[in-house]
Design a protein around this motif. Sequence first.
Motif, PDB file in Angstrom:
ATOM      1  N   VAL A  75       0.859  -1.176   0.000  1.00 57.78           N
ATOM      2  CA  VAL A  75       0.000   0.000   0.000  1.00 57.78           C
ATOM      3  C   VAL A  75       0.899   1.231   0.000  1.00 57.78           C
ATOM      4  CG1 VAL A  75      -1.862   1.228   1.152  1.00 57.78           C
ATOM      5  CG2 VAL A  75      -1.763  -1.268   1.285  1.00 57.78           C
TER       6      VAL A  75
ATOM      7  N   ILE B 150      -7.198   4.347  -2.603  1.00 62.06           N
ATOM      8  CA  ILE B 150      -6.076   3.496  -2.200  1.00 62.06           C
ATOM      9  C   ILE B 150      -5.169   3.288  -3.410  1.00 62.06           C
ATOM     10  CG2 ILE B 150      -5.379   1.222  -1.351  1.00 62.06           C
ATOM     11  CD1 ILE B 150      -8.040   1.069   0.121  1.00 62.06           C
TER      12      ILE B 150
ATOM     13  N   LEU C 171      -8.002  -8.448  -2.836  1.00 59.53           N
ATOM     14  CA  LEU C 171      -7.844  -7.855  -1.513  1.00 59.53           C
ATOM     15  C   LEU C 171      -9.206  -7.469  -0.969  1.00 59.53           C
ATOM     16  CD1 LEU C 171      -4.889  -5.461  -2.429  1.00 59.53           C
ATOM     17  CD2 LEU C 171      -4.704  -7.747  -1.444  1.00 59.53           C
TER      18      LEU C 171
ATOM     19  N   LEU D 100     -11.200  -5.027   1.779  1.00 54.51           N
ATOM     20  CA  LEU D 100     -11.133  -3.866   2.666  1.00 54.51           C
ATOM     21  C   LEU D 100     -12.259  -3.985   3.674  1.00 54.51           C
ATOM     22  CD1 LEU D 100      -9.883  -1.010   3.229  1.00 54.51           C
ATOM     23  CD2 LEU D 100     -11.726  -0.098   1.774  1.00 54.51           C
TER      24      LEU D 100
ATOM     25  N   SER E 158     -16.932  -6.185   5.897  1.00 54.55           N
ATOM     26  CA  SER E 158     -16.355  -6.077   4.561  1.00 54.55           C
ATOM     27  C   SER E 158     -17.006  -4.922   3.801  1.00 54.55           C
ATOM     28  CB  SER E 158     -16.549  -7.386   3.789  1.00 54.55           C
ATOM     29  OG  SER E 158     -15.822  -8.433   4.395  1.00 54.55           O
TER      30      SER E 158
ATOM     31  N   GLN F 209     -14.172  -5.422  -2.272  1.00 53.74           N
ATOM     32  CA  GLN F 209     -13.112  -6.319  -2.730  1.00 53.74           C
ATOM     33  C   GLN F 209     -12.329  -5.615  -3.830  1.00 53.74           C
ATOM     34  OE1 GLN F 209     -13.918  -9.946  -5.165  1.00 53.74           O
ATOM     35  NE2 GLN F 209     -12.836 -11.049  -3.536  1.00 53.74           N
TER      36      GLN F 209
ATOM     37  N   LEU G 153      -6.823  -3.882   5.270  1.00 59.18           N
ATOM     38  CA  LEU G 153      -6.742  -4.396   3.904  1.00 59.18           C
ATOM     39  C   LEU G 153      -5.994  -5.722   3.947  1.00 59.18           C
ATOM     40  CD1 LEU G 153      -7.451  -3.662   0.962  1.00 59.18           C
ATOM     41  CD2 LEU G 153      -5.154  -2.687   0.755  1.00 59.18           C
ATOM     42  N   LYS G 154      -6.699  -6.780   3.580  1.00 57.31           N
ATOM     43  CA  LYS G 154      -6.118  -8.120   3.640  1.00 57.31           C
ATOM     44  C   LYS G 154      -6.382  -8.841   2.318  1.00 57.31           C
ATOM     45  CE  LYS G 154      -7.137  -8.562   8.597  1.00 57.31           C
ATOM     46  NZ  LYS G 154      -7.797  -9.372   9.637  1.00 57.31           N
TER      47      LYS G 154
END
Length: 201
Positions: free
Chosen positions: A55, A77, A97, A99, A105, A108, A157-158
Amino acid sequence: MPKPPYALGTERRTGFFTWCCAFICAFVFIIIIVVGIVVFVGYLAIRPKVPLLYVHAARLDRFDYNQAGVLAVRLTIIMRAENHNVRAHASFYDTKLILDYHGLSIAQLVADPFEVRKNTSTELYYVVESSPIPLDPPEQYLTEQSLANTKRMPFFLKGNSRARWRVGPLGSVKFWLHINCRLQLPIDYTAVYPHCSSKSH
């Protein structure tokens, strides 16, 4: 009366087919050794570095929260994909990813496969806008605490991406890249630069 000596059979010789099989196996074994040496020497010469995804910047463009506990946000982002290999291009694919905000959630973030040329970087721009989200009492409390104290909203963020670099006859090497980034975004719309980089294996 003495027993007659045992008769010796005719001497067995290795057949032509057996010799051919042995020669082919030896030839294949030598080729495997040579290829292994070439790959190892090439690896030492290139010294590949794992591509990075991180990021680069994030900004909270809008944060609407009302007394009914309904939240609506818009974020920008910027992700950056970097390839520090000076002799190899890198490809990124399967980028997905998520968010979220306090476990909810929001969106995506995905990207089509793309390539990063050797020793360069590429940026991915995302503008995320949520629909109104009704928060449960715990999320309402945390949101109100953040508004009253830090003036920063926590987002997470994953996700994952895959990367591959390739150099001529040496073939390719693939990596899984993992992002797990906490974003503390000011409500005054100031951009932050967390530089949360990916971990790979």
